[in-house]
Design a protein around this motif. Structure first.
Motif, short mmCIF file in Angstrom:
data_model
loop_
_atom_site.label_atom_id
_atom_site.label_comp_id
_atom_site.label_asym_id
_atom_site.label_seq_id
_atom_site.Cartn_x
_atom_site.Cartn_y
_atom_site.Cartn_z
N LYS A 39 0.90 11.42 -5.88
CA LYS A 39 0.95 10.73 -4.69
C LYS A 39 2.56 9.93 -5.41
O LYS A 39 2.02 8.89 -5.11
CB LYS A 39 0.43 10.45 -4.18
CG LYS A 39 0.57 9.90 -2.71
CD LYS A 39 0.49 10.49 -1.35
CE LYS A 39 1.17 9.73 -0.13
NZ LYS A 39 0.93 10.13 1.06
N GLU A 42 2.81 5.45 -2.84
CA GLU A 42 2.35 5.45 -1.21
C GLU A 42 2.33 3.64 -0.99
O GLU A 42 1.93 2.86 -1.33
CB GLU A 42 0.19 5.52 -1.50
CG GLU A 42 -0.62 5.52 -0.37
CD GLU A 42 -1.11 5.80 -0.72
OE1 GLU A 42 -3.10 5.50 1.20
OE2 GLU A 42 -2.44 6.80 -1.51
N THR A 78 3.01 1.94 -5.91
CA THR A 78 2.43 1.77 -4.32
C THR A 78 3.05 0.35 -4.17
O THR A 78 3.61 -1.03 -5.00
CB THR A 78 0.80 1.20 -4.46
OG1 THR A 78 0.67 0.48 -5.39
CG2 THR A 78 0.25 2.42 -5.45
#
Length: 212
Positions: A39, A42, A78
């Motif tokens: 990922k 995020e 993030t």
């Protein structure tokens, strides 16, 4: 063997990328492949990483190489603000090369690396680098997840045009969860006519991964 990768994107946010990626983890693992997840970015992160945590939990069950990793290990960046990466990155921390390095690091742990994007294809990562640019730079095949709500035909066709304009290899599927009662009347007739081989996430994944 060169690790294959699949970039999971969508026509927008809250369409079902994470749900689809979780289904893909199960499906590829059922074929005996060591599946990895990444990922890259995020947003909307506070104390936990919701999407990365779900993806890693599923991956740990099927690939021992991911058992000791944390959700932070399968992301590059993030941010707390739930927004496009460019907007969430208020201190302008994002360096694309760091994302690429993390990709190659995780690719060493699996046979196929599933990369889940953020939002849609033209979501900005930096002021001049979009999510579609990342998929292209990684040389990944793309899986476009489209919704079933009213208006999804337009969203689907626009996203397909964007991928075609970059000569990116892609497939697409429908995550049938919104306006399900109306889908067969207001959307499905067009898909059946123009894309007779279209498929849905719940019933079509095994056929899709058979090419890997």
């Amino acid at each position: 063997m060169q690790v294959q990768s699949l970039f999971i994107t969508a026509t927008g946010t809250n369409v079902g990328k994470t749900y689809t990626t979780l289904k893909l983890i199960e499906a590829f693992a059922s074929r005996g492949l060591k599946v990895g997840v990444f990922k890259p970015i995020e947003t909307g992160v506070t104390d936990t990483l919701p999407d990365a945590s779900l993806l890693l939990k599923a991956c740990r069950k099927v690939n021992k190489n991911f058992k000791d990793l944390t959700p932070q290990d399968i992301t590059a960046y993030t941010f707390p603000l739930p927004a496009a990466p460019f907007c969430a990155d208020i201190n302008k921390e994002i360096v694309i090369d760091k994302i690429i390095e993390k990709y190659h690091e995780l690719a060493q742990l699996c046979d196929i690396l599933l990369v889940e994007g953020a939002g849609g294809l033209l979501v900005p990562i930096t002021k001049d680098f979009m999510m579609i640019d990342l998929a292209q730079k990684l040389r990944s095949k793309v899986l476009l997840v489209t919704p079933s709500r009213l208006g999804c035909i337009n969203d689907t066709l626009l996203s397909q045009e964007a991928l075609k304009s970059r000569n990116i290899e892609f497939d697409w599927c429908v995550n049938l969860f919104e306006d399900k009662e109306d889908f067969s009347e207001v959307t499905k007739p067009f898909y059946d006519e123009i894309f007779p081989e279209w498929w849905g996430v719940r019933e079509g994944i095994q056929s899709f991964i058979s090419s890997y």
